[in-house]
Scaffold this active site. Structure first.
Site, short mmCIF file in Angstrom:
data_model
loop_
_atom_site.label_atom_id
_atom_site.label_comp_id
_atom_site.label_asym_id
_atom_site.label_seq_id
_atom_site.Cartn_x
_atom_site.Cartn_y
_atom_site.Cartn_z
N GLN A 195 -4.73 -5.03 6.80
CA GLN A 195 -5.59 -5.92 6.35
C GLN A 195 -5.77 -7.30 7.01
O GLN A 195 -6.65 -7.86 6.89
CB GLN A 195 -5.44 -6.06 4.99
CG GLN A 195 -5.59 -4.92 4.03
CD GLN A 195 -7.02 -4.43 4.01
OE1 GLN A 195 -8.14 -4.96 4.27
NE2 GLN A 195 -7.18 -3.08 3.52
N CYS B 166 -4.94 2.80 -3.52
CA CYS B 166 -3.62 3.13 -2.87
C CYS B 166 -2.36 2.03 -3.24
O CYS B 166 -1.54 2.00 -2.07
CB CYS B 166 -3.81 3.45 -1.33
SG CYS B 166 -4.70 4.87 -1.46
N ASP C 98 3.07 -4.64 7.97
CA ASP C 98 2.04 -3.72 7.64
C ASP C 98 0.69 -4.78 8.14
O ASP C 98 0.30 -5.46 6.75
CB ASP C 98 1.96 -3.17 6.44
CG ASP C 98 0.41 -2.45 5.84
OD1 ASP C 98 -0.12 -2.44 6.97
OD2 ASP C 98 0.52 -1.97 4.87
N LYS D 37 -10.45 -0.83 10.63
CA LYS D 37 -10.62 -1.66 9.78
C LYS D 37 -10.75 -3.07 10.64
O LYS D 37 -11.19 -4.10 10.08
CB LYS D 37 -9.16 -2.04 8.71
CG LYS D 37 -8.94 -0.90 7.78
CD LYS D 37 -8.02 -1.43 7.06
CE LYS D 37 -7.39 0.01 6.15
NZ LYS D 37 -7.95 0.35 4.98
N HIS E 56 0.95 -1.30 -0.01
CA HIS E 56 0.00 -0.05 0.08
C HIS E 56 0.83 1.34 0.08
O HIS E 56 2.15 1.09 0.42
CB HIS E 56 -0.87 -0.15 1.34
CG HIS E 56 -1.98 0.96 1.45
ND1 HIS E 56 -1.65 2.26 1.78
CD2 HIS E 56 -3.14 1.05 1.07
CE1 HIS E 56 -2.86 3.07 1.83
NE2 HIS E 56 -3.81 1.94 1.61
N1 PMP Z 1 -1.77 -0.75 4.65
C1 PMP Z 1 -2.82 -1.27 3.91
C2 PMP Z 1 -2.53 -2.74 3.59
C3 PMP Z 1 -4.01 -0.83 3.86
O1 PMP Z 1 -4.99 -1.47 3.24
C4 PMP Z 1 -4.29 0.31 4.23
C5 PMP Z 1 -5.64 1.10 4.21
N2 PMP Z 1 -6.47 0.68 2.84
C6 PMP Z 1 -3.15 1.07 4.95
C7 PMP Z 1 -1.82 0.50 5.13
C8 PMP Z 1 -3.54 2.54 5.51
O2 PMP Z 1 -4.36 2.25 6.28
P1 PMP Z 1 -4.79 3.88 7.09
O3 PMP Z 1 -5.75 4.69 5.97
O4 PMP Z 1 -5.86 3.54 8.15
O5 PMP Z 1 -3.52 4.38 7.55
#
Ligand code: PMP
Length: 422
Positions: free
Chosen positions: A219, A380, A216, A242, A138
């Site tokens: 998910q 993203c 990270d 999430k 991401h």
């Molecule tokens: N890493 C992953 C794999 C994600 O799916 C997301 C959110 N789509 C993020 C990081 C970022 O999360 P946040 O916007 O809550 O900081």
């Protein structure tokens, strides 16, 4: 086989024994109709919805015992402090961390990763060093490292993945072998492909070369039980929104020795021990990394979300979502012109797809008219889109409250899109 799937051939919920009617009843937002149709919420990878227990926990904090934490000598402050620190203990237990000092509250996964890139990365990386990530990250696990590289002269290295969306471990190992790697950042579960990465193996490989690893877990945490001690990861980041909790709260787990050696990320109130104009000394962990008033009621809400999820049990959640994924994948595969992006053997909870001749945004818009909320875009993860040569995909992502009937509605709606564009 016919493109039209047999509807409701699978008995309602079903093998995994979850009482889905009861679970769904706990989510007020799921009761509504959208464009006159029952809401089918399949945008869970972006953000899940919250059960009443979480909404009530936040409301209860504000209506009965809210006060600013840590500094107060009055009862409300004491009660809020106890609830806030109680939530920290819930997160510790949830991740099986050794100590609450290893649990830092941030705003989200993004801030957790920026904290590590800035504080840890800023201390260890210098010109000629390398940071290794994977091709399926991401943006939150790409851009902070690029910014660090710009500041320090270090280089970002990217481990590639196969067409199926599986990381090529030999390539990853080759990158580690340069002897210049200062940190690995890897996504546990890809939000664009659904791939579940072999993070335990990747951490072993990195540690064998003395390289720490940040995972990270944005998910992963809502879909599978995570044990940071078993993984032996050095840092683990996730977001409350999430995992059935409120927005505005993130978690950074870090091994205590690493966190202790790291400089503060932000300066201000609550993160100090003593301030004079000549010199300031910093608070012990975890406060050293929590400058300013945090999102108190939301942290307490996250604690309620973890209680709620634990009561269902992550094994039951994983089993149910796996059923949904298999059921959806089998049906979507039968639709001519539909291409699923991300077919890794270890995969969880989401299907990213394109439909020949139809832009993903059009799919999303038409599905919305059918009451089906999905996401369309680059998620993203633009480098993942570039890897497959597509600008965007449509993505249906599942949570514990989704049903087989909802998958049927999704499939019917996609067939309608096809009809409209025929
Ligand atoms: N890493 C992953 C794999 C994600 O799916 C997301 C959110 N789509 C993020 C990081 C970022 O999360 P946040 O916007 O809550 O900081």
């Amino acid at each position: 086989m016919s493109a039209l799937p047999a509807l409701s051939t699978v008995p309602a919920e079903h093998f995994t024994g979850l009482d889905l009617a009861r679970i769904r009843a706990e989510f007020p937002i799921l009761r509504q109709r959208v464009h006159g149709k029952p809401l089918v919420y399949l945008d869970n990878a972006a953000s899940v919805q919250r059960p009443k227990a979480v909404i009530d926990a936040i409301s209860d904090c504000y209506s009965s015992y809210y006060g600013n934490i840590h500094r107060g000598v009055h009862l409300l402050s004491e009660r809020s402090t106890a609830a806030y620190e109680g939530a920290r203990e819930k997160v510790r237990a949830f991740l099986n961390a050794t100590s609450v000092q290893e649990i830092i509250f941030t705003r989200n996964t993004t801030e957790s990763i920026n904290l590590v890139a800035s504080s840890f990365g800023g201390s260890v990386a210098k010109a000629g060093d390398e940071i290794v990530i994977t091709g399926m990250e991401h943006h939150s696990n790409i851009v902070p490292w690029q910014m660090l590289c710009e500041r320090t002269g270090a280089t970002l290295k990217v481990a590639p993945f196969t067409d199926a969306g599986e990381l090529i471990l030999e390539e990853y190992e080759r990158l580690l072998d340069s002897g210049r790697v200062k940190l690995v950042g890897v996504v546990h579960l890809s939000n664009a492909l659904g791939t579940l990465n072999p993070v335990k193996r990747m951490i072993e490989m990195a540690h064998a070369r003395g390289v720490p690893v940040l995972v990270d877990g944005a998910q992963a945490v809502p879909h599978l039980a995570v044990d940071v001690r078993n993984l032996d990861c050095d840092f683990y980041a996730f977001s409350s929104h999430k995992i059935y909790g409120p927005t505005g709260v993130g978690v950074l787990y870090g091994k205590q020795a690493l966190l202790e050696a790291m400089p503060p990320y932000q300066g201000g109130g609550d993160m100090i021990s003593l301030v004079t104009f000549e010199k300031t000394t910093y608070a012990d962990l975890p406060n050293k990394f929590e400058a300013g008033t945090p999102s108190i009621a939301d942290v307490i809400g996250l604690g309620a979300a973890l209680d709620w999820l634990n009561a269902i049990g992550l094994d039951a959640v994983a089993a149910h979502e796996h059923e949904l994924l298999e059921y959806a994948t089998a049906q979507l595969r039968e639709i001519p012109g539909l291409n699923i992006m991300g077919t890794a053997r270890d995969k969880a909870a989401l299907v990213s797809f394109t439909l020949q001749g139809v832009h993903p945004h059009d799919i999303g818009t038409i599905l919305d008219r059918e009451g089906v909320a999905i996401r369309a875009g680059h998620h993203c993860a633009q480098p993942v889109m570039q890897r497959y040569g597509v600008p965007a995909t449509a993505r249906a992502s599942f949570a514990v409250y989704n049903t087989h009937d909802e998958v049927d509605v999704l499939v019917k709606a996609i067939l309608k899109v096809k009809e409209l564009f025929a």
